[in-house]
Design a protein around this motif. Structure first.
Motif, PDB file in Angstrom:
ATOM      1  N   PHE A 167       0.773  -1.249  -0.029  1.00  0.00           N
ATOM      2  CA  PHE A 167       0.087  -0.066   0.005  1.00  0.00           C
ATOM      3  C   PHE A 167       0.844   1.242   0.028  1.00  0.00           C
ATOM      4  O   PHE A 167       1.963   1.147   0.305  1.00  0.00           O
ATOM      5  CB  PHE A 167      -0.790   0.257   1.439  1.00  0.00           C
TER       6      PHE A 167
ATOM      7  N   GLU B  31      -3.463   3.784   0.084  1.00  0.00           N
ATOM      8  CA  GLU B  31      -4.238   3.217  -0.924  1.00  0.00           C
ATOM      9  C   GLU B  31      -3.568   2.028  -1.605  1.00  0.00           C
ATOM     10  O   GLU B  31      -2.434   1.856  -1.140  1.00  0.00           O
ATOM     11  CB  GLU B  31      -4.106   4.221  -2.124  1.00  0.00           C
ATOM     12  N   PHE B  32      -4.349   1.130  -1.772  1.00  0.00           N
ATOM     13  CA  PHE B  32      -4.011  -0.223  -2.473  1.00  0.00           C
ATOM     14  C   PHE B  32      -2.709  -0.094  -3.644  1.00  0.00           C
ATOM     15  O   PHE B  32      -3.234   0.826  -4.473  1.00  0.00           O
ATOM     16  CB  PHE B  32      -4.926  -1.322  -2.656  1.00  0.00           C
TER      17      PHE B  32
ATOM     18  N   ALA C  48      -3.250  -2.136  -8.467  1.00  0.00           N
ATOM     19  CA  ALA C  48      -4.343  -0.931  -8.673  1.00  0.00           C
ATOM     20  C   ALA C  48      -4.112  -0.501 -10.024  1.00  0.00           C
ATOM     21  O   ALA C  48      -3.094  -0.637 -10.637  1.00  0.00           O
ATOM     22  CB  ALA C  48      -3.888   0.392  -7.616  1.00  0.00           C
TER      23      ALA C  48
ATOM     24  N   ASN D  30      -7.606  -5.115  -1.754  1.00  0.00           N
ATOM     25  CA  ASN D  30      -7.468  -3.911  -1.782  1.00  0.00           C
ATOM     26  C   ASN D  30      -7.846  -2.947  -0.598  1.00  0.00           C
ATOM     27  O   ASN D  30      -7.740  -1.571  -0.539  1.00  0.00           O
ATOM     28  CB  ASN D  30      -7.982  -3.132  -2.997  1.00  0.00           C
TER      29      ASN D  30
END
Length: 125
Positions: free
Chosen positions: A37, A46-47, A61, A107
């Motif tokens: 992440f 965020e992933f 992503a 995620n």
């Protein structure tokens, strides 16, 4: 005691490459899905990518597909994020994470049980 230790961050010019590593200890590494992440200043975590227990499945992503590659070595308890064609928007602290088994909702940070301390990546334009 579970430890995830990231390394490999640094400063790189746009278009360059970096290789992040995460060394795990204190867990049965081959029984854990591993994820990366990132968190940029003022933004939510965020992933980036995830890899299944034996590396048979990966997920990315959309923002990093085709540029980043996640891999793992279960003999070394190591997960690697190879980053290429880096962009200034990739600038963030990158975190390694581990979750026991399972391959869903990868995620989502909440499903991971263990986290590293992070390594900073700065991409200059």
């Amino acid at each position: 005691q579970v430890q995830l230790v990231e390394s490999g961050g640094g400063l790189v010019q746009a278009g360059g490459s970096l290789r992040l590593s995460c060394a795990a200890s204190g867990i049965i590494f081959s029984g854990h899905t591993m994820g990366w992440f990132r968190q940029a200043p003022g933004k939510e975590r965020e992933f980036v990518a995830a890899i299944s227990t034996v590396g048979a499945a990966t997920a990315y992503a959309d923002s990093v597909k085709g540029r980043f590659t996640i891999s793992r070595d279960n003999t070394e308890n190591l997960v690697v994020l190879q980053m290429s064609s880096l962009k200034p928007e990739d600038t963030a602290v990158y975190y390694c994470a581990a979750r026991r088994g399972a391959w869903y909702d990868n995620n989502k940070p909440a499903v991971y049980h263990y986290w590293g301390q992070g390594t900073r990546v700065t991409v200059s334009s």
